[in-house]
Write a protein that holds these residues in place. Structure first.
Motif, PDB file in Angstrom:
ATOM      1  N   ALA A 138       0.830  -1.217   0.000  1.00 53.68           N
ATOM      2  CA  ALA A 138       0.000   0.000   0.000  1.00 53.68           C
ATOM      3  C   ALA A 138       0.859   1.259   0.000  1.00 53.68           C
ATOM      4  O   ALA A 138       1.910   1.316   0.640  1.00 53.68           O
ATOM      5  CB  ALA A 138      -0.915  -0.008   1.223  1.00 53.68           C
ATOM      6  N   TRP A 139       0.405   2.248  -0.753  1.00 52.04           N
ATOM      7  CA  TRP A 139       1.052   3.565  -0.791  1.00 52.04           C
ATOM      8  C   TRP A 139       0.221   4.453   0.135  1.00 52.04           C
ATOM      9  O   TRP A 139      -1.019   4.458   0.011  1.00 52.04           O
ATOM     10  CB  TRP A 139       1.005   4.100  -2.221  1.00 52.04           C
ATOM     11  N   PRO A 140       0.845   5.174   1.061  1.00 49.22           N
ATOM     12  CA  PRO A 140       0.053   5.909   2.056  1.00 49.22           C
ATOM     13  C   PRO A 140      -0.959   6.864   1.424  1.00 49.22           C
ATOM     14  O   PRO A 140      -0.646   7.537   0.436  1.00 49.22           O
ATOM     15  CB  PRO A 140       1.116   6.696   2.830  1.00 49.22           C
ATOM     16  N   TYR A 147      -0.814   1.940  -4.504  1.00 47.75           N
ATOM     17  CA  TYR A 147       0.138   0.895  -4.120  1.00 47.75           C
ATOM     18  C   TYR A 147       1.543   1.246  -4.596  1.00 47.75           C
ATOM     19  O   TYR A 147       1.724   2.011  -5.548  1.00 47.75           O
ATOM     20  CB  TYR A 147      -0.273  -0.447  -4.749  1.00 47.75           C
ATOM     21  N   HIS A 148       2.531   0.666  -3.927  1.00 43.68           N
ATOM     22  CA  HIS A 148       3.899   0.726  -4.453  1.00 43.68           C
ATOM     23  C   HIS A 148       3.929  -0.088  -5.742  1.00 43.68           C
ATOM     24  O   HIS A 148       3.415  -1.211  -5.780  1.00 43.68           O
ATOM     25  CB  HIS A 148       4.888   0.082  -3.486  1.00 43.68           C
ATOM     26  N   PHE A 149       4.554   0.446  -6.781  1.00 47.74           N
ATOM     27  CA  PHE A 149       4.786  -0.344  -7.994  1.00 47.74           C
ATOM     28  C   PHE A 149       5.936  -1.318  -7.747  1.00 47.74           C
ATOM     29  O   PHE A 149       5.935  -2.442  -8.224  1.00 47.74           O
ATOM     30  CB  PHE A 149       5.153   0.558  -9.168  1.00 47.74           C
ATOM     31  N   MET A 167      14.538   2.066  -2.956  1.00 46.41           N
ATOM     32  CA  MET A 167      13.942   2.615  -4.175  1.00 46.41           C
ATOM     33  C   MET A 167      12.474   2.193  -4.205  1.00 46.41           C
ATOM     34  O   MET A 167      12.149   1.070  -4.604  1.00 46.41           O
ATOM     35  CB  MET A 167      14.672   2.086  -5.427  1.00 46.41           C
ATOM     36  N   HIS A 168      11.631   3.058  -3.701  1.00 41.47           N
ATOM     37  CA  HIS A 168      10.191   2.805  -3.726  1.00 41.47           C
ATOM     38  C   HIS A 168       9.604   3.632  -4.847  1.00 41.47           C
ATOM     39  O   HIS A 168       9.795   4.835  -4.895  1.00 41.47           O
ATOM     40  CB  HIS A 168       9.539   3.188  -2.390  1.00 41.47           C
ATOM     41  N   LEU A 169       8.901   2.938  -5.730  1.00 42.92           N
ATOM     42  CA  LEU A 169       8.335   3.598  -6.900  1.00 42.92           C
ATOM     43  C   LEU A 169       6.817   3.511  -6.820  1.00 42.92           C
ATOM     44  O   LEU A 169       6.270   2.436  -6.548  1.00 42.92           O
ATOM     45  CB  LEU A 169       8.857   2.903  -8.162  1.00 42.92           C
ATOM     46  N   SER A 219      13.708   6.959  -2.133  1.00 40.06           N
ATOM     47  CA  SER A 219      13.117   7.659  -3.285  1.00 40.06           C
ATOM     48  C   SER A 219      11.672   8.085  -3.062  1.00 40.06           C
ATOM     49  O   SER A 219      11.176   8.994  -3.729  1.00 40.06           O
ATOM     50  CB  SER A 219      13.168   6.744  -4.516  1.00 40.06           C
ATOM     51  N   MET A 220      10.999   7.463  -2.121  1.00 41.22           N
ATOM     52  CA  MET A 220       9.547   7.556  -2.035  1.00 41.22           C
ATOM     53  C   MET A 220       9.006   8.984  -1.939  1.00 41.22           C
ATOM     54  O   MET A 220       7.974   9.304  -2.525  1.00 41.22           O
ATOM     55  CB  MET A 220       9.099   6.758  -0.820  1.00 41.22           C
ATOM     56  N   GLY A 221       9.721   9.861  -1.216  1.00 39.52           N
ATOM     57  CA  GLY A 221       9.228  11.220  -1.046  1.00 39.52           C
ATOM     58  C   GLY A 221       9.681  12.167  -2.132  1.00 39.52           C
ATOM     59  O   GLY A 221       9.376  13.360  -2.084  1.00 39.52           O
TER      60      GLY A 221
HETATM   61 CU   LIG Z   1       7.492   3.271   0.262  1.00 44.48          CU
END
Ligand SMILES: [Cu+2]
Length: 239
Positions: A138-140, A147-149, A167-169, A219-221
Motif C-alpha cells: 500500500a502507498w500511504p 500501491y507501491h509499484f 527505491m520505492h516507486l 526515493s519515495m518522497g
Molecule cells: Cu514506500
C-alpha cells in the motif's frame, strides 16, 4: 431421508455444472511468467554487497517486490491478447518468482508489453484484493494512496561506509512501460514458460545515472528521484 435427497440433488447440480465447463468455446492455454533478477555480469545473490552499481560503488539487494500488469501479448496471427490482472512478484521468496496467466489463445507469439506497476484504475487504495502482499505494498493515502509499484531495497558501500537505500516507486505518472520483442508459445495441452530477467543495474543508468549519494537514497518522497527511476526502467528487461 431428507438429507439423502439433498445430497442427491447436490450431485445433480455438480454434474450439470461440470457438463457446462466441459464444453469451452475455445481451447485456451496457460503461460507461466518466470522473473529473475540480475546485475550485469555479476553473480546475483540477495543480501550480499557484491553487486556493482553504475555510480561506482557496490551494493546489495535485500528486498525486491513489484507488480507487473496491463499485459498485451502479440499473437502471430495479428491478435493483441490482453491480460489485465496484476501479477505480484517477490523475488527474495522462492514461491513468488513465477505467476500464471490463464486462458490465453494457443499459438505462437512475437512480443509482450506490460507495466511495472499498476494502471490508474488499479492504483487506488482498496482496488486490489486485501491480501498480506497487497497490504504491504500500500502507498500511504497521505501521499496519494494506491500501491507501491516496486520496492527495491538494500545497502551500498562507498568510501564513507555502508548505508541503506530504498527505491520505492509509485504514483500513476511513474508507471514504467515495457515493450519486448520475444518469441514464445502458448499451448492448450502443456504449460509454457516465458522467462524474464530484470537487470537491476538498468534502474540506475540510461538515460540518467542514479546515484544514491546525490539522488535520494530513499526515493519515495521525491518525485524527481522516482521520475529518474521511471525513465531508467524502460530497459530493465532487455537482455
Ligand atoms: Cu514506500
Amino acid at each position: 431421508m431428507k438429507a439423502g435427497l439433498g445430497i442427491a440433488g447436490m450431485f445433480l447440480l455438480l454434474a450439470a455444472a461440470c457438463k457446462k465447463e466441459a464444453k469451452p468455446s475455445e481451447q485456451t492455454g496457460n503461460l507461466v511468467l518466470h522473473v529473475s533478477a540480475s546485475n550485469d555480469s555479476d553473480r546475483f545473490v540477495f543480501d550480499s554487497l557484491g553487486l556493482n552499481h553504475p555510480a561506482g560503488y557496490t551494493y546489495s539487494v535485500t528486498r525486491l517486490q513489484f507488480y507487473l500488469s496491463g499485459f498485451q501479448l502479440h499473437h502471430q496471427d495479428g491478435r493483441n491478447v490482453k491480460y489485465n490482472s496484476p501479477l505480484y512478484f517477490d523475488l527474495h521468496t522462492s514461491t513468488t518468482k513465477s505467476c500464471s496467466m490463464p486462458a490465453l489463445p494457443p499459438g505462437n507469439y512475437t512480443g509482450i508489453d506490460f507495466y511495472v506497476g499498476l494502471d490508474s484504475l488499479q492504483n487506488k487504495t482498496g482496488a486490489l484484493p486485501v491480501t498480506v502482499e497487497n497490504t504491504n505494498m500500500a502507498w500511504p493515502d497521505g501521499m496519494g494512496g494506491g500501491y507501491h509499484f516496486m520496492k527495491l531495497e538494500g545497502n551500498f558501500k562507498d568510501k564513507s561506509g555502508t548505508h541503506g537505500f530504498a527505491m520505492h516507486l509509485g504514483k500513476n505518472k511513474h508507471l514504467v512501460s515495457i515493450k519486448l520483442l520475444r518469441t514464445f508459445s502458448v499451448s492448450a495441452t502443456s504449460n509454457n514458460t516465458l522467462a524474464l530477467r530484470m537487470n537491476l543495474a538498468e534502474w540506475f543508468r540510461n538515460p540518467s545515472l542514479y546515484d544514491f549519494n546525490t539522488d535520494a537514497n530513499y526515493s519515495m518522497g521525491s518525485d524527481a528521484a522516482m521520475f529518474k527511476l521511471k525513465n531508467n526502467g524502460q530497459d530493465i528487461f532487455n537482455e
